[in-house]
Design a protein around this motif. Structure first.
Motif, PDB file in Angstrom:
ATOM      1  N   LEU A 125      12.143 -13.754  60.556  1.00 49.43           N
ATOM      2  CA  LEU A 125      12.997 -14.415  59.581  1.00 49.43           C
ATOM      3  C   LEU A 125      13.334 -13.415  58.479  1.00 49.43           C
ATOM      4  O   LEU A 125      12.703 -12.370  58.356  1.00 49.43           O
ATOM      5  N   SER A 126      14.326 -13.720  57.687  1.00 50.80           N
ATOM      6  CA  SER A 126      14.729 -12.804  56.620  1.00 50.80           C
ATOM      7  C   SER A 126      13.578 -12.598  55.647  1.00 50.80           C
ATOM      8  O   SER A 126      12.808 -13.515  55.365  1.00 50.80           O
ATOM      9  N   SER A 127      13.449 -11.379  55.139  1.00 53.16           N
ATOM     10  CA  SER A 127      12.356 -11.066  54.226  1.00 53.16           C
ATOM     11  C   SER A 127      12.842 -10.120  53.138  1.00 53.16           C
ATOM     12  O   SER A 127      13.940  -9.568  53.210  1.00 53.16           O
ATOM     13  N   GLN A 128      12.000  -9.923  52.144  1.00 52.37           N
ATOM     14  CA  GLN A 128      12.323  -9.070  51.009  1.00 52.37           C
ATOM     15  C   GLN A 128      11.104  -8.225  50.692  1.00 52.37           C
ATOM     16  O   GLN A 128       9.979  -8.702  50.751  1.00 52.37           O
ATOM     17  N   THR A 129      11.302  -6.955  50.385  1.00 47.67           N
ATOM     18  CA  THR A 129      10.176  -6.129  49.986  1.00 47.67           C
ATOM     19  C   THR A 129       9.868  -6.363  48.516  1.00 47.67           C
ATOM     20  O   THR A 129      10.759  -6.669  47.714  1.00 47.67           O
ATOM     21  N   PHE A 130       8.611  -6.208  48.179  1.00 47.16           N
ATOM     22  CA  PHE A 130       8.181  -6.432  46.803  1.00 47.16           C
ATOM     23  C   PHE A 130       8.856  -5.444  45.856  1.00 47.16           C
ATOM     24  O   PHE A 130       9.376  -5.825  44.808  1.00 47.16           O
ATOM     25  N   ILE A 131       8.872  -4.164  46.237  1.00 44.53           N
ATOM     26  CA  ILE A 131       9.489  -3.152  45.380  1.00 44.53           C
ATOM     27  C   ILE A 131      10.997  -3.355  45.305  1.00 44.53           C
ATOM     28  O   ILE A 131      11.610  -3.192  44.246  1.00 44.53           O
ATOM     29  N   GLY A 132      11.608  -3.730  46.431  1.00 40.38           N
ATOM     30  CA  GLY A 132      13.041  -3.985  46.421  1.00 40.38           C
ATOM     31  C   GLY A 132      13.418  -5.098  45.468  1.00 40.38           C
ATOM     32  O   GLY A 132      14.474  -5.067  44.830  1.00 40.38           O
ATOM     33  N   TRP A 133      12.537  -6.094  45.366  1.00 42.34           N
ATOM     34  CA  TRP A 133      12.794  -7.223  44.473  1.00 42.34           C
ATOM     35  C   TRP A 133      12.495  -6.866  43.017  1.00 42.34           C
ATOM     36  O   TRP A 133      13.260  -7.185  42.111  1.00 42.34           O
ATOM     37  N   LEU A 134      11.369  -6.160  42.798  1.00 44.53           N
ATOM     38  CA  LEU A 134      10.921  -5.883  41.434  1.00 44.53           C
ATOM     39  C   LEU A 134      11.589  -4.648  40.837  1.00 44.53           C
ATOM     40  O   LEU A 134      11.895  -4.614  39.641  1.00 44.53           O
ATOM     41  N   GLY A 135      11.822  -3.631  41.663  1.00 43.51           N
ATOM     42  CA  GLY A 135      12.357  -2.365  41.166  1.00 43.51           C
ATOM     43  C   GLY A 135      11.243  -1.351  40.950  1.00 43.51           C
ATOM     44  O   GLY A 135      10.136  -1.704  40.531  1.00 43.51           O
ATOM     45  N   GLU A 136      11.539  -0.089  41.235  1.00 41.66           N
ATOM     46  CA  GLU A 136      10.517   0.954  41.181  1.00 41.66           C
ATOM     47  C   GLU A 136       9.943   1.143  39.778  1.00 41.66           C
ATOM     48  O   GLU A 136       8.730   1.314  39.603  1.00 41.66           O
ATOM     49  N   THR A 137      10.783   1.097  38.761  1.00 44.05           N
ATOM     50  CA  THR A 137      10.308   1.333  37.392  1.00 44.05           C
ATOM     51  C   THR A 137       9.301   0.275  36.966  1.00 44.05           C
ATOM     52  O   THR A 137       8.207   0.587  36.470  1.00 44.05           O
ATOM     53  N   LYS A 138       9.649  -0.988  37.162  1.00 42.79           N
ATOM     54  CA  LYS A 138       8.744  -2.068  36.769  1.00 42.79           C
ATOM     55  C   LYS A 138       7.497  -2.082  37.646  1.00 42.79           C
ATOM     56  O   LYS A 138       6.392  -2.384  37.177  1.00 42.79           O
ATOM     57  N   TYR A 139       7.659  -1.723  38.920  1.00 42.04           N
ATOM     58  CA  TYR A 139       6.504  -1.671  39.816  1.00 42.04           C
ATOM     59  C   TYR A 139       5.493  -0.631  39.335  1.00 42.04           C
ATOM     60  O   TYR A 139       4.284  -0.880  39.328  1.00 42.04           O
ATOM     61  N   LYS A 140       5.971   0.536  38.918  1.00 41.37           N
ATOM     62  CA  LYS A 140       5.060   1.578  38.435  1.00 41.37           C
ATOM     63  C   LYS A 140       4.338   1.131  37.166  1.00 41.37           C
ATOM     64  O   LYS A 140       3.155   1.444  36.979  1.00 41.37           O
ATOM     65  N   GLU A 141       5.030   0.404  36.302  1.00 43.31           N
ATOM     66  CA  GLU A 141       4.380  -0.130  35.104  1.00 43.31           C
ATOM     67  C   GLU A 141       3.263  -1.101  35.486  1.00 43.31           C
ATOM     68  O   GLU A 141       2.177  -1.093  34.892  1.00 43.31           O
ATOM     69  N   LEU A 142       3.540  -1.944  36.476  1.00 45.29           N
ATOM     70  CA  LEU A 142       2.555  -2.914  36.943  1.00 45.29           C
ATOM     71  C   LEU A 142       1.333  -2.212  37.526  1.00 45.29           C
ATOM     72  O   LEU A 142       0.187  -2.552  37.198  1.00 45.29           O
ATOM     73  N   VAL A 143       1.563  -1.219  38.377  1.00 43.18           N
ATOM     74  CA  VAL A 143       0.457  -0.490  39.007  1.00 43.18           C
ATOM     75  C   VAL A 143      -0.392   0.222  37.958  1.00 43.18           C
ATOM     76  O   VAL A 143      -1.628   0.191  38.011  1.00 43.18           O
TER      77      VAL A 143
END
Length: 205
Positions: free
Chosen positions: A58-76
């Motif tokens: 079924l259709s899916s979405q990646t976490f980074i694709g949804w959140l964005g690399e910049t915000k993902y790095k802040e989260l990590v």
């Protein structure tokens, strides 16, 4: 168990949901010769963010694709600093694991043994380590719409009557959200053998 599930599938549609990726679930539920996606009508990996129905993705979405690399790095960065500062009885390794549709965070570390995880689970329930961690994440990232430690019911499915079987069904456990959801009939099991017995009794197999 596979024979029982095959018999059950002649009566009802069956599926599984878990936090692991599909490759790990293949190891846990399938066989080298049989893809796990052919054994179940619905397969929900990574808490439903990667899904299959009757063997087709079924259709899916990646976490980074949804959140964005910049915000993902802040989260990590925030997560790793927070875990580093935690004073808990045991720490092992792999505290953060990126998956296609989610980030799995383990204060004790995913390399901990089963016994260590069980002991930490008791410690966490008493000291609310995870609850405080989630509060800190919500405070630090109030605007990005994340959900924490939840196995939400995936969309696109007719939830007429869903029987959910899980072992961590207590409040705070990984299975609690689906187990307690008003759209499911929850069944708490102790182990695979107990699940087997409950399935046989409930569906007259």
């Amino acid at each position: 168990m596979l024979q029982l599930l095959s018999a059950l599938r002649h009566k009802v549609a069956i599926g599984f949901v878990g936090g692991s990726d599909l490759a790990k679930q293949q190891e846990q539920l399938g066989t080298p010769q049989i893809p796990v996606t052919t054994l179940f009508d619905f397969c929900f990996s990574e808490n439903g963010l990667t899904a299959y129905r009757l063997g087709s993705p079924l259709s899916s979405q990646t976490f980074i694709g949804w959140l964005g690399e910049t915000k993902y790095k802040e989260l990590v960065k925030f997560i790793l600093h927070y875990v580093a500062d935690l004073d808990i009885p045991v720490k092992r390794g792999t505290f953060l694991e990126f998956r296609n549709g989610m980030v799995n965070v383990s204060p004790i570390g995913r390399n901990a043994s089963v016994a260590e995880r069980n002991e930490y689970q008791r410690y966490d329930l008493e000291n609310k380590v995870r609850e405080k961690f989630i509060e800190a994440l919500r405070k630090e990232f109030p605007d990005i719409g994340l959900t924490y430690n939840e196995r939400n019911l995936p969309g696109g499915v007719d939830y007429t009557t869903i029987h959910f079987f899980g072992d961590k069904t207590f409040e705070g456990g990984n299975d609690y959200e689906i187990y307690a959801d008003k759209r499911t009939v929850g069944h708490s099991v102790e182990n695979p053998e107990d699940c087997y017995k409950q399935l046989k009794a409930l569906f007259d197999l």
